[in-house]
Design an enzyme around this catalytic site. Structure first.
Site, mmCIF file in Angstrom:
data_model
loop_
_atom_site.group_PDB
_atom_site.id
_atom_site.type_symbol
_atom_site.label_atom_id
_atom_site.label_comp_id
_atom_site.label_asym_id
_atom_site.label_seq_id
_atom_site.Cartn_x
_atom_site.Cartn_y
_atom_site.Cartn_z
ATOM 1 C CE LYS A 86 -2.521 2.623 3.530
ATOM 2 N NZ LYS A 86 -1.467 3.243 4.342
ATOM 3 C CG ASN A 87 2.099 2.868 3.524
ATOM 4 O OD1 ASN A 87 0.981 3.276 3.204
ATOM 5 N ND2 ASN A 87 2.415 2.572 4.772
ATOM 6 C CB CYS A 119 -4.701 6.469 10.571
ATOM 7 S SG CYS A 119 -5.252 5.077 9.598
ATOM 8 N NE ARG A 146 -0.103 10.515 9.930
ATOM 9 C CZ ARG A 146 -0.527 9.504 9.177
ATOM 10 N NH1 ARG A 146 -1.791 9.153 9.221
ATOM 11 N NH2 ARG A 146 0.297 8.843 8.392
ATOM 12 C CG ASP A 180 2.405 1.300 9.514
ATOM 13 O OD1 ASP A 180 2.184 2.212 10.340
ATOM 14 O OD2 ASP A 180 2.758 1.517 8.346
ATOM 15 N NE ARG A 191 -7.230 5.260 4.398
ATOM 16 C CZ ARG A 191 -6.298 5.581 5.291
ATOM 17 N NH1 ARG A 191 -6.607 5.728 6.542
ATOM 18 N NH2 ARG A 191 -5.060 5.782 4.927
HETATM 19 C C1 EPZ Z 1 4.108 6.715 6.640
HETATM 20 O O1 EPZ Z 1 3.443 7.831 7.180
HETATM 21 C C2 EPZ Z 1 3.060 5.645 6.465
HETATM 22 N N1 EPZ Z 1 2.029 6.167 5.579
HETATM 23 C C3 EPZ Z 1 2.470 5.259 7.822
HETATM 24 O O2 EPZ Z 1 1.614 4.168 7.611
HETATM 25 C C4 EPZ Z 1 3.578 4.819 8.777
HETATM 26 O O3 EPZ Z 1 3.046 4.638 10.063
HETATM 27 C C5 EPZ Z 1 4.688 5.894 8.838
HETATM 28 O O4 EPZ Z 1 5.140 6.232 7.502
HETATM 29 C C6 EPZ Z 1 5.893 5.427 9.632
HETATM 30 O O5 EPZ Z 1 6.413 4.254 9.093
HETATM 31 C C7 EPZ Z 1 2.250 6.205 4.266
HETATM 32 O O6 EPZ Z 1 3.307 5.813 3.767
HETATM 33 C C8 EPZ Z 1 1.164 6.730 3.414
HETATM 34 P P1 EPZ Z 1 6.487 9.737 8.731
HETATM 35 P P2 EPZ Z 1 4.163 9.268 7.184
HETATM 36 O O7 EPZ Z 1 6.596 11.003 7.970
HETATM 37 O O8 EPZ Z 1 5.016 9.366 5.992
HETATM 38 C C9 EPZ Z 1 7.113 12.920 12.281
HETATM 39 C C10 EPZ Z 1 -0.343 2.907 7.787
HETATM 40 O O9 EPZ Z 1 -0.927 2.376 8.745
HETATM 41 N N2 EPZ Z 1 7.144 13.922 11.199
HETATM 42 O O10 EPZ Z 1 7.504 8.683 8.551
HETATM 43 O O11 EPZ Z 1 3.090 10.279 7.374
HETATM 44 C C11 EPZ Z 1 5.724 12.308 12.464
HETATM 45 O O12 EPZ Z 1 4.927 13.118 13.288
HETATM 46 C C12 EPZ Z 1 0.209 4.301 7.894
HETATM 47 O O13 EPZ Z 1 -0.185 2.344 6.681
HETATM 48 C C13 EPZ Z 1 7.445 15.221 11.504
HETATM 49 O O14 EPZ Z 1 7.672 15.599 12.653
HETATM 50 O O15 EPZ Z 1 5.033 9.121 8.483
HETATM 51 C C14 EPZ Z 1 6.068 10.953 13.043
HETATM 52 O O16 EPZ Z 1 6.266 11.092 14.417
HETATM 53 C C15 EPZ Z 1 -0.192 5.004 9.127
HETATM 54 N N3 EPZ Z 1 7.500 16.148 10.484
HETATM 55 C C16 EPZ Z 1 7.406 10.593 12.393
HETATM 56 O O17 EPZ Z 1 7.932 11.831 11.915
HETATM 57 C C17 EPZ Z 1 7.281 15.796 9.188
HETATM 58 O O18 EPZ Z 1 7.344 16.665 8.306
HETATM 59 C C18 EPZ Z 1 7.317 9.617 11.235
HETATM 60 O O19 EPZ Z 1 6.376 10.102 10.272
HETATM 61 C C19 EPZ Z 1 6.972 14.453 8.880
HETATM 62 C C20 EPZ Z 1 6.905 13.527 9.916
#
Ligand code: EPZ
Length: 431
Positions: free
Chosen positions: A22-23, A117, A122, A305, A397
């Site tokens: 998915k991702n 979610c 985020r 996840d 989803r």
């Molecule tokens: C991706 O989300 C995945 N979603 C998420 O999967 C997954 O949980 C996550 O990566 C971590 O592996 C998709 O790929 C669509 P991040 P993403 O940016 O990219 C902080 C699922 O269940 N952060 O890696 O949104 C953030 O708050 C979903 O399939 C910032 O501070 O996650 C978090 O604590 C849910 N500033 C950490 O980094 C930013 O600009 C990791 O977030 C971006 C992120």
């Protein structure tokens, strides 16, 4: 409205094939807009997020064809595309990749802040930091992210947090920038590598994906290609945990076993027998699991996840397990649902302390989010009696033909219409 009804207690047995990731899919689909020719993407999971992305592109004016077997063909003929429709963009998180793509393609992007979610705040500050370093001006007005650049120029970008989304979005913006962009402290998840391979198949020059330093040398144009999306690490992990949780014996096909190492390690610690060979993994479990501690971390650590399904599994382990969630500050909503089924779990800040009980008992529960929903399926399969899972649109989803796949493994699970007299009262489902 539909719900899933599970009659628990059957050990899962048999073979199952994992769908495309998915991702990776939700990044590769928008990235295809960067090509000047047609793009064929194979092995896409047929899930709501994929349909929604195709719907967004279609509304923007892109011609595409979707086959039931998971192949999407994008015909990149149209020069000027419309803005992404905000009602669809808000439905999921990965719509933010349109920022990087449109910025690279037109030097300008206007995209509504994404949904997804509800698992904690985020922010997208690291995405913006990357775009700005490449010369874009970015502002957020009334929920709309507006990014504009006369010319995108390669830059050295250090991510303050390891972010999957920011790493991919910066790669997307950088592939056609002038000069070289270096992303330091980049995320290393398998789907980052898949997106980089896809970009390279279109003629981009991306090196180092899968390590924490990614170098992208901008090129003038990208061409069409055919790409096959990698298998879904999280779906595979969900089936591994389900097999273990039900004391079953399941062979999971179409996986990259290396991607599953953190899950394999934890299941073995809990008492599972695991056999892996090339593109399959077999998980069997014969007795009550032992308690284990789990800490979620960016890849190659234990994936956040799968934290929720793992919590469900450990709720009947012998002893006390501690699960620490380091990525999302609010990813324990499923715990209250597990407690309805008799689990003994206390959430203390970023940790859930699970005192294993002998067994769970079926109840009416909610899928609080996508993986929270997967946790409820695991719990329902383990529990004595009947479990009704509501709000399953979250599960749809991210998991393709979920109940069909579980049925194939002998689970007693069905999707049924929610009865009219069922209502929600303060989150408790009453009949
Ligand atoms: C991706 O989300 C995945 N979603 C998420 O999967 C997954 O949980 C996550 O990566 C971590 O592996 C998709 O790929 C669509 P991040 P993403 O940016 O990219 C902080 C699922 O269940 N952060 O890696 O949104 C953030 O708050 C979903 O399939 C910032 O501070 O996650 C978090 O604590 C849910 N500033 C950490 O980094 C930013 O600009 C990791 O977030 C971006 C992120």
């Amino acid at each position: 409205m539909k719900k899933l009804v599970i009659k628990g207690g059957n050990p899962l047995k048999g073979k199952i094939r994992v769908s495309g990731a998915k991702n990776a899919a939700v990044a590769v689909i928008p990235a295809a807009l960067l090509a000047e020719g047609d793009v064929i993407i194979e092995n896409l999971p047929m899930i709501k997020d994929v349909y929604n992305y195709c719907h967004i592109l279609n509304k923007m004016g892109v011609n595409l064809e979707i086959s039931e077997t998971g192949t999407v063909t994008l015909f990149n003929g149209k020069k000027n595309l419309s803005e992404p429709p905000c009602d669809l963009v808000k439905k999921f998180r990965a719509s933010y990749y349109l920022l990087g793509v449109l910025l690279a393609k037109y030097g300008e992007a206007q995209v509504t802040l994404p949904g997804g979610c509800d698992i904690g705040s985020r922010p997208i500050d690291q995405h913006i930091k990357g775009f700005e370093a490449m010369g874009a001006h970015v502002e957020i007005e009334h929920g709309l992210v507006k990014a504009k650049a006369e010319k995108l120029v390669g830059a050295q970008i250090y991510l303050d947090v390891v972010s999957v989304g920011a790493t991919i979005n910066i790669m997307l913006a950088a592939v056609r920038a002038q000069g070289t962009t270096v992303i330091e402290n980049a995320a290393k998840e398998p789907h980052i590598v898949d997106v980089a391979n896809f970009l390279n198949a279109m003629g981009a020059n991306v090196k180092g994906a899968g390590t924490d330093v990614i170098k992208i040398r901008g090129v003038d144009k990208l061409h069409g290609c055919t790409h096959t999306v990698i298998p879904d690490q999280i779906e595979a992990g969900t089936f591994m945990i389900s097999a273990a949780a039900t004391g079953g014996d399941v062979l999971i096909e179409n996986v990259i076993t290396k991607h599953l190492d953190p899950i394999t390690a934890k299941l073995i610690e809990a008492g599972a027998q695991i056999e892996e060979n090339g593109d399959y993994i077999r998980v069997s479990f014969k007795r009550r699991p032992k308690a284990v501690n789990v800490k979620t971390l960016p890849y190659p650590g234990f994936p956040t996840d799968l934290q929720q399904p793992m919590t469900a599994f450990l709720s009947t382990a012998e002893g006390t397990s501690i699960i620490t969630e380091t990525i999302w500050e609010n990813r324990f909503k499923h715990v209250d649902e597990l407690k309805r089924m008799g689990a003994k779990i206390k959430v203390e800040g970023r940790s859930a302390v699970i005192e294993g009980v002998e067994s769970l008992s079926g109840a009416s529960v909610q899928a609080t989010d996508l993986r929270g929903g997967a946790a409820m399926i695991v719990a329902g399969l383990m529990a004595e009696g009947r479990t009704d899972i509501y709000d399953i649109y979250h599960i749809d989803r991210g998991y393709q033909y979920i109940e069909e796949k579980y049925k194939q493994l002998g689970a007693n699970i069905s999707r049924v219409e929610v009865e009219k007299e069922t209502y929600y009262l303060d989150k408790v489902v009453c009949k």
